[in-house]
Enzyme design. Structure first.
Site, short mmCIF file in Angstrom:
data_model
loop_
_atom_site.label_atom_id
_atom_site.label_comp_id
_atom_site.label_asym_id
_atom_site.label_seq_id
_atom_site.Cartn_x
_atom_site.Cartn_y
_atom_site.Cartn_z
N LYS A 112 52.88 55.91 70.70
CA LYS A 112 53.43 55.03 71.74
C LYS A 112 54.94 55.23 71.90
O LYS A 112 55.46 55.20 73.00
CB LYS A 112 53.13 53.56 71.43
CG LYS A 112 51.67 53.21 71.66
CD LYS A 112 51.41 51.73 71.49
CE LYS A 112 49.94 51.43 71.65
NZ LYS A 112 49.60 50.07 71.29
N LYS A 197 41.20 58.20 73.68
CA LYS A 197 40.54 56.89 73.58
C LYS A 197 40.56 56.14 74.92
O LYS A 197 41.53 56.25 75.66
CB LYS A 197 41.31 56.08 72.53
CG LYS A 197 40.69 54.78 72.13
CD LYS A 197 41.64 53.96 71.26
CE LYS A 197 42.79 53.36 72.06
NZ LYS A 197 43.54 52.32 71.39
N LYS A 200 43.09 50.09 77.12
CA LYS A 200 43.24 49.16 78.23
C LYS A 200 44.58 49.27 78.95
O LYS A 200 44.70 48.85 80.08
CB LYS A 200 42.97 47.71 77.78
CG LYS A 200 43.90 47.14 76.74
CD LYS A 200 43.63 45.66 76.55
CE LYS A 200 43.19 45.26 75.16
NZ LYS A 200 44.08 45.61 74.05
P1 TYM Z 1 43.35 46.13 70.78
O1 TYM Z 1 43.68 44.93 71.59
O2 TYM Z 1 43.90 47.45 71.21
O3 TYM Z 1 41.78 46.29 70.68
C1 TYM Z 1 40.95 45.20 70.29
C2 TYM Z 1 39.78 45.77 69.50
O4 TYM Z 1 39.06 46.72 70.28
C3 TYM Z 1 38.97 47.95 69.56
N1 TYM Z 1 39.04 49.06 70.52
C4 TYM Z 1 38.15 50.03 70.62
N2 TYM Z 1 37.02 50.28 69.94
C5 TYM Z 1 36.31 51.37 70.29
N3 TYM Z 1 36.68 52.22 71.29
C6 TYM Z 1 37.81 52.00 72.00
N4 TYM Z 1 38.16 52.82 72.98
C7 TYM Z 1 38.60 50.87 71.67
N5 TYM Z 1 39.75 50.36 72.16
C8 TYM Z 1 40.02 49.26 71.44
C9 TYM Z 1 40.17 47.97 68.63
O5 TYM Z 1 39.97 48.83 67.54
C10 TYM Z 1 40.24 46.51 68.23
O6 TYM Z 1 39.36 46.24 67.18
N6 TYM Z 1 46.39 45.80 66.83
C11 TYM Z 1 45.16 45.33 67.43
C12 TYM Z 1 45.11 43.83 67.62
C13 TYM Z 1 45.35 43.05 66.38
C14 TYM Z 1 44.45 42.83 65.32
C15 TYM Z 1 45.12 42.00 64.40
C16 TYM Z 1 43.16 43.30 65.08
C17 TYM Z 1 46.49 42.36 66.10
N7 TYM Z 1 46.35 41.71 64.89
C18 TYM Z 1 44.50 41.59 63.22
C19 TYM Z 1 42.55 42.90 63.88
C20 TYM Z 1 43.22 42.06 62.97
C21 TYM Z 1 44.98 45.97 68.79
O7 TYM Z 1 45.90 46.42 69.38
O8 TYM Z 1 43.70 45.87 69.27
#
Ligand code: TYM
Length: 332
Positions: A112, A197, A200
């Protein structure tokens, strides 16, 4: 009882990747078998350039969609991160536990920050410290398990390291959590670029299925998915990334192993049609329930209010214990 914590960041509309990689497990499994805590992690959305009104809107939309997907406030806790101060309180202590080098090694930071710099933007300090806030999210709740997609596994590893280090230095304070990844669709790829990947916040949206896309848009995106040269339907991420991605999505929707599903297809067209049907079937009730919930914002507010109250009560004792352990004088 096992404690589970996971979160989702309101930086864009929720995608099929979020749903298959994480949310579905929360709904179908986690909230039933454990004390599950789920969070819309809005503070994390401030680590990149953001529009305040959009973050606010997307936070509400994410919470509404999680309820529409089937999170049940009678079974789990759902809240918004910025409503509970314990996250930022603990994050600072973990900044005093982590090293600058280990932050710079995080893959998401490297990718990023390189993207930001390439477009002439500046990199926010919070982008570097983001994994520490994520560790605080998890450790504040003494979570045993963290159900996430593959892209978050490194952050959960870091969380484990920080928990172990803190415990060794200052005495046992934190539960050491582990990441739990789904067996299929742990990394759903972009339909137009199956080597990256499905994310979003990507600018190009043709390869991203959003949960709130109209059904004909979902079908079109899947039918236009980039496939590979050759025509055989084979499950092989290296040589057939496009077809493999479709097989993973299909398997996640209908069950079964992607390699076995591949044997039932002799053309890419049929695979795309069945994948589109399966995704539409999966998303239909989510869209319908989302429409209903949007008509009742008072309900969503009440869920989030109660969720934040419970979350505060859960996190407070652990964070207070960490303040005491690290050497801070308690207030008189
Ligand atoms: P985020 O918001 O990017 O994604 C939320 C969840 O969706 C999963 N995910 C995916 N899984 C499969 N294929 C994909 N293309 C895909 N895109 C997203 C992510 O792995 C995630 O589980 N840093 C985290 C948010 C966060 C968090 C936490 C998660 C903040 N604090 C504490 C767990 C525990 C994030 O950016 O997720």
């Amino acid at each position: 009882m096992t404690r589970i914590f996971s979160g989702i960041k309101p930086t864009g509309h929720l995608t099929l990747g979020n749903h298959l990689g994480a949310v579905r497990q929360w709904v179908d499994v986690d909230q039933h078998k454990s004390d599950a805590v789920f969070c819309v992690v809005d503070l994390h959305a401030l680590t990149v350039e953001h529009d305040p009104a959009r973050v606010r809107r997307l936070s509400r939309q994410a919470a509404t969609l999680l309820l529409a997907a089937g999170l049940d406030p009678a079974l789990c806790t759902l809240f918004v991160q910025s409503h509970v101060d314990e996250h930022t309180r603990l994050s600072y202590l973990l900044e005093c536990t982590a090293s600058d080098g280990e932050m710079r090694r995080m893959i998401q930071y490297k990718e990023k920050s390189a993207r930001e710099r390439a477009t002439g933007g500046s990199v926010r300090l919070s982008l570097l410290t983001y994994p520490v806030l994520m560790a605080a999210d998890i450790l504040a709740y003494s979570a045993d398990e963290v159900p996430v997609g593959d892209d978050q596994a490194q952050h959960v590893e870091l969380t484990r390291d920080l928990a172990v280090r803190f415990n060794q230095r200052y005495g046992h304070t934190f539960t050491v959590p582990k990441a739990v990844l789904p067996s299929v669709a742990a990394r759903v790829m972009d339909l137009q670029d199956p080597t990256s990947k499905m994310g979003k916040s990507h600018a190009e949206t043709g390869g991203i299925v959003y949960l709130l896309d109209e059904p004909d848009v979902v079908r079109r995106k899947i039918m236009r998915a980039v496939t590979d040269s050759g025509s055989e339907v084979v499950y092989d991420r290296e040589t057939r990334p496009g077809v493999t991605n479709l097989l993973e999505i299909l398997a996640a929707c209908v069950g079964g192993a992607p390699a076995e599903l591949a044997e039932g297809y002799s053309s890419y067209g049929a695979l795309k049609r069945d994948t589109a049907d399966a995704v539409l079937e999966l998303l239909r009730p989510v869209r319908e329930r989302h429409t209903e919930l949007c008509a009742d914002p008072g309900y969503v507010d009440a869920v989030l209010r109660a969720g934040a109250e419970r979350a505060r009560a859960l996190a407070r004792p652990t964070v207070d214990a960490a303040y005491a352990a690290i050497g801070l004088m308690p207030p008189a």
